[in-house]
Design an enzyme around this catalytic site. Structure first.
Site, PDB file in Angstrom:
ATOM      1  N   ASP A   1       0.915  -1.193  -0.450  1.00 39.44           N
ATOM      2  CA  ASP A   1      -0.067   0.325  -0.253  1.00 39.44           C
ATOM      3  C   ASP A   1       0.899   1.298   0.108  1.00 39.44           C
ATOM      4  OD1 ASP A   1      -2.282   1.987   0.875  1.00 39.44           O
ATOM      5  OD2 ASP A   1      -1.123   1.824   2.738  1.00 39.44           O
TER       6      ASP A   1
ATOM      7  N   GLU B   1      -2.018  -5.848  -3.098  1.00 36.14           N
ATOM      8  CA  GLU B   1      -1.476  -4.811  -2.567  1.00 36.14           C
ATOM      9  C   GLU B   1      -0.102  -5.549  -1.991  1.00 36.14           C
ATOM     10  OE1 GLU B   1      -3.727  -1.450  -0.737  1.00 36.14           O
ATOM     11  OE2 GLU B   1      -4.030  -3.546   0.143  1.00 36.14           O
TER      12      GLU B   1
END
Lengths: 243, 243
Positions: free
Chosen positions: B65, B133
């Site tokens: 992320d 992610e």
């Protein structure tokens, strides 16, 4: 002719000063000064690029914030293999807190280099952190991710990111150390002196002695920080004895 | 003896399959498969490392992320020189929205590689984005920032990050193009066919013809996306005529 030469000379010597200050702040040589000039340009100057966009450090803050977030995330990921997602998120927000960023910007005296039409004392306290983020943005544009990482390790992670302190398990290494000395009936002494060295901003150096032996030295921008740094070093050096 | 050989063989062929699937997903060869194995390990497997920490993709999500945020920030910073901090922040949150990440993960069929003790249909919809992610986190550990950047450009920015669409100025390139064709009395035709190629997941290819001339081709994981991609390409190719 001599007027033009004077202008050119003064300009290039100004660039030279900026280059030298930057090199001290960054710990490496900048390549393209234009990025760093933007990082120190306040919108009050009202300078526009050739497309009419106002130049200021605000856009670079956005970029620097993202890069800082990534570098800190990757450090914490590796440093705390047992920390879950929630823990890592919490630790990161402590490292990149507004308060901490302001301290970092203030330590480097970044405000000293700002070009603005507003008196510096009218800026809020967050100017320091904003400039720090913008500087990271400029480093990214100038030298890429690797140099940002290096800068962030040197200026943020190595001196200030201590997992035990972030977790609140250790509030202060100085108090830990004093406690231990008292328990063990050892004499301790912090010898502090101003040590500006080649830096633009004032630094303090400290020697920490235990029973007349220098066990750690440190250098920082405040007495308190220098003492804490030296105590932390002593703590890790003595860890086998203390724990 | 033959049993052991069978186990080893089956294991290495499993690794070989994983390596091949990964290479297709990543667009480059992975070095250390261990990182990617973690990126596809659900905590329900309850595997622990030698320090007793549970291995799962959740920590890698945190890392991925942050890296994704940095790469998108730097792209938007450069792509929109006139966008201020608030604008850039808003645009970024659109690109990395949960919905978009889920689409990206689904497109790559990442869920197909998950190791779990829970039936896959019991995962929520966010599993796709979470795996996406985590995969970026694994790429970072395996090959560093540059390869993450390359992967994110290939899988996110080039195919899907369109500033005009993000700003809501262009809802659909297909409708723009149809409008133009109707106005200019030109015939258009989207010819769509299934084209799985070497990929594991179904792909659709489209040829967009205007007045019987192929003006653009595209390939995507849904008919709608393939048409939109081809329309966007045609739009930029024809831009001088259209605007």
């Amino acid at each position: 002719m001599s007027v033009i030469r004077n202008i050119l000379n003064s300009r290039s010597s100004k660039d030279g000063n900026f280059f030298m200050s930057l090199t001290q702040i960054l710990g490496f040589k900048p390549k393209n000064l234009a990025h760093y000039r933007k990082a120190f340009t306040h919108r009050s100057l009202n300078i526009k690029d050739d497309k009419g966009n106002t130049i200021s450090f605000e856009r670079l803050e956005f970029l620097g914030d993202a890069i800082l977030g990534a570098v800190i995330a990757s450090h914490l990921f590796k440093a705390v293999p047992g920390g879950n997602e929630g823990y890592l998120t919490k630790m990161r927000s402590k490292v990149v807190s507004r308060k901490h960023l302001n301290e970092l910007g203030r330590d480097l005296d970044l405000i000293n280099h700002v070009k603005t039409n507003i008196p510096i004392d009218q800026f809020g306290v967050n100017i320091h952190g904003n400039l720090f983020e913008a500087l990271i943005g400029a480093i990214y544009l100038d030298r890429g991710y690797k140099y940002c990482k290096r800068f962030i390790y040197e200026r943020v992670i190595d001196p200030y990111v201590d997992i035990e302190q972030l977790e609140g398990r250790v509030i202060s290494y100085k108090s830990l150390l004093i406690e231990w000395c008292q328990k063990e009936k050892k004499e301790f002494n912090y010898e502090i002196y101003e040590d500006t060295g080649n830096d633009e901003i004032k630094h303090f150096a400290v020697k920490l002695r235990i029973d007349d032996r220098v066990v750690a030295k440190a250098r920082a921008t405040s007495k308190k920080k220098a003492e804490e740094k030296a105590s932390k070093r002593a703590y890790y050096a003595l860890q086998n004895i203390i724990s």
